[in-house]
Design an enzyme around this catalytic site. Structure first.
Site, PDB file in Angstrom:
ATOM      1  CE  LYS A   1       7.764   1.794 -13.598  1.00 28.63           C
ATOM      2  NZ  LYS A   1       6.934   0.572 -13.736  1.00 28.63           N
TER       3      LYS A   1
ATOM      4  CD  GLU B   1      -1.408  -3.097 -13.441  1.00 28.81           C
ATOM      5  OE1 GLU B   1      -0.920  -2.437 -14.239  1.00 28.81           O
ATOM      6  OE2 GLU B   1      -1.306  -2.754 -11.881  1.00 28.81           O
TER       7      GLU B   1
ATOM      8  NE  ARG C   1      12.677  -2.189  10.592  1.00 27.91           N
ATOM      9  CZ  ARG C   1      11.510  -2.209  10.689  1.00 27.91           C
ATOM     10  NH1 ARG C   1      10.900  -1.612  11.803  1.00 27.91           N
ATOM     11  NH2 ARG C   1      10.547  -2.772  10.008  1.00 27.91           N
TER      12      ARG C   1
END
Length: 286
Positions: free
Chosen positions: A150, A182, A101
């Protein structure tokens, strides 16, 4: 019988597909995705999704793990192997597994993770909700600022859907600076007179593939289109409303925050656009 999924070049039973706990998609939401509809065993708007996929990758400085033609073949193979007539294909690409990580991006030669899987949705083009319309509520838009990419950062949209469910509604429209951005997983529209109104493109909303197709079909049908922001108050005074997405196509909205929009039933513009979209998309499917 389990689904066959695709993972980094291999077709596998879904219960055998494994991704590392160190994958940055899992640890950092460092990934993007696309959803392509399948109708009658064929892909809807595949080219549009491929173009947006490349844009999302470029915006995040991520490598593309496959060519467009190869991805098309993977989509088709998954449709075949899973015997999908109507449904969805989800594609996700993450920055991969650097082995540990770290906030910093891994070295450029770290292989990205590419996953595709199907969802069967028999009769999805004949949703009963298209006849009755859906109910939405308004909520504050608390997402990050680059909604045009996206990404797999879908926690707040998930929370929004749960807020809607708790209120007895089907979805939520998000509001920022007094204007609708939206829906939680769709683009939002209102109709006033002969004009379709939907928010202009920018970083504030996803550049919907279904949105682009529907607006093109609307203009070809001599409907007026105005791309601008609108408020909740304006929506409540509209003649009708609807949403678009890859999974719902064109779906009428008949209620907002407990108040009826227009007659409280699906309007003629949304109904006609749904018919046109499904008809034209089936003709162009691959």
């Amino acid at each position: 019988m389990t689904r066959t999924v695709y993972l980094n070049g291999d077709y596998l039973p879904e219960d055998e597909a494994k991704v590392s706990i160190f994958d940055r998609g899992f640890l950092m939401s460092d990934g993007i995705y696309e959803v392509t509809s399948v109708l009658d065993g064929k892909l809807i708007d595949f080219d549009g999704h491929a173009v947006r996929l490349q844009r999302s990758l470029d915006e995040l400085d991520m490598a593309h793990p496959s060519s467009k033609d190869d991805l098309l073949e993977v989509h088709r193979e998954l449709v075949r192997r899973n015997d999908i007539t109507d449904g969805m294909i989800y594609l996700q690409i993450t920055r991969g597994n650097p082995g540990d990580r770290d906030f910093a991006y891994p070295p450029a030669d770290t292989p990205p993770t590419l996953v595709l899987f199907t969802q069967a949705k028999p009769g999805m083009a004949d949703s009963p909700m298209a006849k009755t319309g859906m109910k939405v509520i308004s909520i504050a838009d608390q997402r990050w600022g680059r909604r045009d990419i996206k990404t797999v950062q879908l926690l707040y949209p998930s929370m929004g859907k749960m807020m809607a469910k708790a209120a007895g509604a089907d979805d939520a429209w998000m509001v920022e600076d007094g204007h609708v951005t939206e829906g939680t997983s769709n683009n939002a529209y209102i109709v006033k007179g002969n004009t379709i109104i939907t928010r202009h493109l920018g970083n504030e909303i996803l550049h919907g593939i279904t949105r682009a197709a529907v607006l093109r079909f609307a203009r070809e049908a001599q409907m007026q289109v105005e791309e601008r922001s609108f408020t909740i108050a304006e929506a409540l005074q509209a003649d009708e409303a609807f949403i678009t997405s890859a999974s719902t196509f064109v779906m009428p909205v008949v209620e907002l925050d407990g108040a009826a929009i227009g007659t409280g039933t699906p309007g003629p513009v949304a109904t006609r656009l749904r018919e046109i979209y499904l008809d034209e998309s089936r003709k162009a499917a691959v």
